[in-house]
Scaffold this motif. Structure first.
Motif, PDB file in Angstrom:
ATOM      1  N   ASN A   1      88.540  38.539  43.758  1.00 16.13           N
ATOM      2  CA  ASN A   1      88.200  37.159  44.135  1.00 16.13           C
ATOM      3  C   ASN A   1      89.226  36.585  45.105  1.00 16.13           C
ATOM      4  O   ASN A   1      88.875  35.914  46.072  1.00 16.13           O
ATOM      5  N   ARG A   2      90.496  36.871  44.844  1.00 12.14           N
ATOM      6  CA  ARG A   2      91.531  36.352  45.753  1.00 12.14           C
ATOM      7  C   ARG A   2      91.382  36.989  47.137  1.00 12.14           C
ATOM      8  O   ARG A   2      91.478  36.306  48.151  1.00 12.14           O
ATOM      9  N   LEU A   3      91.137  38.312  47.170  1.00 12.70           N
ATOM     10  CA  LEU A   3      91.000  38.992  48.477  1.00 12.70           C
ATOM     11  C   LEU A   3      89.762  38.478  49.218  1.00 12.70           C
ATOM     12  O   LEU A   3      89.754  38.394  50.452  1.00 12.70           O
ATOM     13  N   ASN A   4      88.731  38.137  48.458  1.00 11.63           N
ATOM     14  CA  ASN A   4      87.491  37.656  49.095  1.00 11.63           C
ATOM     15  C   ASN A   4      87.640  36.273  49.721  1.00 11.63           C
ATOM     16  O   ASN A   4      86.759  35.832  50.451  1.00 11.63           O
ATOM     17  N   THR A   5      88.751  35.593  49.436  1.00 10.19           N
ATOM     18  CA  THR A   5      88.982  34.292  50.083  1.00 10.19           C
ATOM     19  C   THR A   5      89.526  34.483  51.506  1.00 10.19           C
ATOM     20  O   THR A   5      89.583  33.536  52.273  1.00 10.19           O
ATOM     21  N   LEU A   6      89.925  35.714  51.824  1.00  5.31           N
ATOM     22  CA  LEU A   6      90.530  35.940  53.158  1.00  5.31           C
ATOM     23  C   LEU A   6      89.470  36.045  54.244  1.00  5.31           C
ATOM     24  O   LEU A   6      88.373  36.537  53.996  1.00  5.31           O
TER      25      LEU A   6
END
Ligand code: TMP
Length: 236
Positions: free
Chosen positions: A231-236
């Motif tokens: 989820n954190r990586l998908n915010t990039l």
């Protein structure tokens, strides 16, 4: 692209041929292992987490000029990769003391190293992947001096990009492992996967483990943690 016969079943991935000799089909499995396979469990949902995380990271690295074997993600659990001859080394980069480094050298986990270090482990399950140095790599004919230099430079370059990438989602990159292969022309190419299975990732604020140490050390459920990283990586 047609999926062909299975040619290799690893601890967390299965590799298939395709109708193109230079392309392989990888399936990420719902399997977790530790201690060289001694601890082994089915973990539903892990395959798709690692496939998505690895695909995302390889795409970002390619944008930064670091090519890998990754071609494209074709489903939640599958990707196409370039066929390479894997160099039998686990190449570990460490920014902070942890894991086997802490144990072997009695340095507390989380202590920042003055500079990133690269270590080689000989990929051989029967020998339990022993720690080796550059001279062992040469004497065992695993790679030439020139390739060793290139592999170390690549590992440190990947480290710089991964540190930036994870810092941007509030994660500290403690250490990680990469593998490399030789393509048909003999060029060294980043291969295998980069995921919470192969990295130690700590939350920057809490130092919570966001990686396979959750499983290795029986700290809880692995899936919500991997989901958090994705989820954190998908915010990039
Ligand atoms: P270590 O501290 O156990 O030597 O591990 C260093 C890093 O390398 C850690 O992020 C986990 C990763 N690693 C693998 O991905 N596969 C392995 O087989 C080993 C030994 C380590």
């Amino acid at each position: 692209m047609e999926k062909g016969n299975s040619i290799y079943q690893g601890k967390a991935k299965e590799l298939y041929l395709t109708d193109q000799p230079e392309v392989l089909w990888v399936e990420y499995l719902d399997q977790a292992t530790a201690l060289n396979g001694v601890k082994k469990d089915k973990v539903v949902g892990k395959g798709q987490m690692n496939n998505q995380i690895t695909s995302k990271i390889f795409e970002i690295l390619a944008d930064q000029g670091i090519e890998s074997h990754f071609i494209e993600k074709i489903s939640n659990t599958e990707q196409l990769i370039k066929a390479v001859g894997i160099v039998p080394l686990e190449v570990v980069v460490r920014n902070f003391a942890a894991g086997s480094f802490s144990k072997r050298l009695n340095v507390e986990e989380g202590v920042k190293l003055p500079f990133p270090i690269v270590e080689f482990y000989y990929k051989d399950d029967a020998l339990d992947d022993p720690f080796i140095n550059d001279m062992h790599v040469k004497v065992l004919d695993i790679a030439s001096d020139e390739e060793v230099k290139e592999i170390k430079e690549l590992a440190l370059k990947v480290n710089e990009e991964l540190k930036k990438l994870f810092a941007s989602v509030n994660i500290k990159l403690i250490d990680f492992k990469i593998e490399v292969g030789r393509d048909a022309q003999g060029n060294i190419l980043l291969a295998d996967e980069i995921s919470p299975d192969t990295c130690r990732l700590w939350d920057m604020d809490t130092n919570d483990h966001l990686d396979k140490d959750i499983y290795r050390r029986d700290l809880g459920d692995l899936i919500p943690v991997y989901e958090e990283v994705l989820n954190r990586l998908n915010t990039l």
